[in-house]
Write an enzyme that holds these catalytic residues in place. Structure first.
Site, PDB file in Angstrom:
ATOM      1  N   TRP A   1       0.835  -1.211   0.000  1.00 34.55           N
ATOM      2  CA  TRP A   1       0.000   0.000   0.000  1.00 34.55           C
ATOM      3  C   TRP A   1       0.862   1.250   0.000  1.00 34.55           C
ATOM      4  O   TRP A   1       0.543   2.230  -0.666  1.00 34.55           O
ATOM      5  CB  TRP A   1      -0.975  -0.006   1.174  1.00 34.55           C
ATOM      6  CG  TRP A   1      -1.915  -1.168   1.114  1.00 34.55           C
ATOM      7  CD1 TRP A   1      -2.080  -2.148   2.050  1.00 34.55           C
ATOM      8  CD2 TRP A   1      -2.822  -1.502   0.040  1.00 34.55           C
ATOM      9  NE1 TRP A   1      -3.015  -3.060   1.631  1.00 34.55           N
ATOM     10  CE2 TRP A   1      -3.488  -2.688   0.412  1.00 34.55           C
ATOM     11  CE3 TRP A   1      -3.130  -0.918  -1.188  1.00 34.55           C
ATOM     12  CZ2 TRP A   1      -4.449  -3.302  -0.401  1.00 34.55           C
ATOM     13  CZ3 TRP A   1      -4.086  -1.520  -2.007  1.00 34.55           C
ATOM     14  CH2 TRP A   1      -4.726  -2.699  -1.617  1.00 34.55           C
TER      15      TRP A   1
ATOM     16  N   ASP B   1      -1.781   6.994   5.808  1.00 30.84           N
ATOM     17  CA  ASP B   1      -2.814   6.042   5.408  1.00 30.84           C
ATOM     18  C   ASP B   1      -3.049   5.126   6.605  1.00 30.84           C
ATOM     19  O   ASP B   1      -2.213   4.287   6.914  1.00 30.84           O
ATOM     20  CB  ASP B   1      -2.335   5.251   4.183  1.00 30.84           C
ATOM     21  CG  ASP B   1      -3.262   4.093   3.819  1.00 30.84           C
ATOM     22  OD1 ASP B   1      -4.309   3.933   4.471  1.00 30.84           O
ATOM     23  OD2 ASP B   1      -2.924   3.351   2.875  1.00 30.84           O
TER      24      ASP B   1
ATOM     25  N   LYS C   1     -12.180  -1.593   6.873  1.00 32.49           N
ATOM     26  CA  LYS C   1     -11.419  -2.294   7.908  1.00 32.49           C
ATOM     27  C   LYS C   1     -11.636  -1.540   9.212  1.00 32.49           C
ATOM     28  O   LYS C   1     -11.014  -0.523   9.429  1.00 32.49           O
ATOM     29  CB  LYS C   1      -9.937  -2.328   7.560  1.00 32.49           C
ATOM     30  CG  LYS C   1      -9.669  -3.061   6.248  1.00 32.49           C
ATOM     31  CD  LYS C   1      -8.524  -2.460   5.483  1.00 32.49           C
ATOM     32  CE  LYS C   1      -8.366  -3.131   4.136  1.00 32.49           C
ATOM     33  NZ  LYS C   1      -7.602  -2.276   3.219  1.00 32.49           N
TER      34      LYS C   1
HETATM   35  C1  LIG Z   1      -6.936  -1.976   2.124  1.00 35.96           C
HETATM   36  C2  LIG Z   1      -5.926  -0.931   2.145  1.00 35.96           C
HETATM   37  C3  LIG Z   1      -5.788   0.003   1.104  1.00 35.96           C
HETATM   38  C4  LIG Z   1      -6.637  -0.031  -0.134  1.00 35.96           C
HETATM   39  O1  LIG Z   1      -7.906   0.385   0.186  1.00 35.96           O
HETATM   40  P1  LIG Z   1      -9.065   0.568  -0.889  1.00 35.96           P
HETATM   41  O2  LIG Z   1     -10.135   1.161  -0.046  1.00 35.96           O
HETATM   42  O3  LIG Z   1      -9.367  -0.779  -1.433  1.00 35.96           O
HETATM   43  O4  LIG Z   1      -8.586   1.500  -1.932  1.00 35.96           O
HETATM   44  C5  LIG Z   1      -4.830   0.992   1.230  1.00 35.96           C
HETATM   45  N1  LIG Z   1      -4.040   1.065   2.312  1.00 35.96           N
HETATM   46  C6  LIG Z   1      -4.132   0.183   3.322  1.00 35.96           C
HETATM   47  C7  LIG Z   1      -3.231   0.317   4.505  1.00 35.96           C
HETATM   48  C8  LIG Z   1      -5.077  -0.836   3.270  1.00 35.96           C
HETATM   49  O5  LIG Z   1      -5.177  -1.709   4.291  1.00 35.96           O
END
Ligand SMILES: *Cc1c(COP(=O)(O)O)cnc(C)c1O
Length: 354
Positions: free
Chosen positions: A98, A166, A190
């Protein structure tokens, strides 16, 4: 009932599923799926979702909250576009898939990216430390929890520069100091709610300061926040369920209580991984994630036997990401400790049969 260790979309509290299901059939006489996003009943939902986010994370004055679309993936672009300043250089820490995605998008919007720390040399099995941050960067970006590899920052990077994170896979799992950040973003699926909404926590000071010549209206956090997440049709159902989940979280004693429970759950599973002669952890101990626990079999040839055993126990979502292999137990907020115990018992039984 299955024990859902999936990495996302993930388990939410059963009561939240029930309330969400009820609102599909009756939300003040309409379905939540057909209500206008401009209707006062939904405006109240959006307002409450924002207020509860601020409450749950103790967000200080001077910060705004928005619920947008596009997932954390669009967040990579939104963060880069909105944080671009005069030097057009940004610093990124590369701790996995990511983080690499965020780096790629920052380059696409025209930033010169300085990857000043990376754990790529050992397949992202640790969190890098001992790095130097150049003072002329517009901002620095990191990924607090590496969902795929199973590492997590225990301490956040320290610098005088604006800090962007993020937090998709560990937001609301533990207490954070929002004042340390200029921008936080997180896909909802999540820990927060169903896929669809993406949470942004923005320091008001950063708004409207981008030097990017390219700024589509939707991607401009200033316009989104001025319009209170209603610049266009928001992801109504996802925001509604996120709001229900935040009510539930606060009723359970908030993030502080959830953090204590998450600590207990992760300690239980890591203790078994370390004790059991058949398994080993996949990452450096000091950098282990409390949300996504990655582990490996010492003897890969016994995988089919272990797989049959956990499947029999009603466990789903346990295989590791295809880029890592092995196993990944995602133990998000709503996963009960009983489910972790079921997995631990299967691991013990597997060892007995060896
Ligand atoms: C799942 C995830 C993403 C991607 O998320 P989307 O909502 O599918 O774009 C990005 N960063 C992290 C840390 C993630 O766990």
């Amino acid at each position: 009932m299955k024990h859902n260790f999936g990495a996302g979309p993930c388990i939410l509290p059963q009561e939240v599923f029930k309330e969400a299901a009820e609102a599909v059939l009756d939300f003040n006489g309409l379905s939540i799926l057909e209500v206008s996003h401009r209707h006062k009943d939904f405006v109240a939902v959006m307002d409450e979702a924002i207020i509860l986010t601020k409450k749950a994370l103790n967000i200080p004055n001077g910060y705004s909250v928005a619920f947008l679309q596009g997932g954390a993936t669009l967040g990579f672009t939104i963060a880069a576009l909105n944080m671009m300043r005069s030097s057009k250089r940004a610093g990124y820490i590369n701790t996995g898939t990511w983080a690499s995605g965020a780096i790629k998008e920052a380059k696409k919007v025209g930033l010169d990216v300085d990857v000043f720390a990376s754990s790529e040399d050992r397949n992202f099995t640790y969190i890098p430390t001992n790095y130097k941050i150049s003072p002329d960067l517009d901002y620095i970006h990191f990924t607090s929890n590496n969902t795929i590899y199973g590492t997590q920052f225990q301490d956040y990077p320290k610098s005088e520069l604006p800090l962007v994170c993020d937090m998709s896979s560990d937001i609301f799992s533990k207490e954070i100091n929002v004042a340390d950040f200029d921008l936080i973003y997180a896909g909802a699926q999540k820990n927060l709610g169903p896929a669809g909404a993406t949470l942004y926590i923005v320091k008001d000071e950063i708004l409207g300061k981008s030097t990017s010549p390219f700024m589509p209206t939707y991607l401009d956090l200033k316009q989104q926040i001025d319009k209170e997440s209603m610049l266009n049709t928001p992801p109504v159902f996802s925001v509604y369920v996120a709001m229900l989940n935040l009510r539930n979280l606060i009723a359970q004693g908030g993030v502080k209580n959830i953090e204590a429970r998450n600590n207990t759950k992760s300690a239980l599973l890591y203790a078994e991984i370390d004790r059991n002669s058949q398994f080993k952890g996949a990452v450096e101990r000091a950098d282990r994630s409390k949300m996504n626990i990655t582990f490996l079999l010492n003897d890969e040839t016994r995988a089919s036997m272990f797989d049959a055993m956990w499947k029999d126990a009603g466990i789903v979502g346990l295989p590791g990401h295809r880029s890592v292999g092995g196993y990944r137990a995602s133990i998000y907020n709503a996963l009960p400790i009983e489910s972790v115990q079921v997995l631990v018992d299967v691991m013990k039984e597997f060892e007995r049969k060896s």
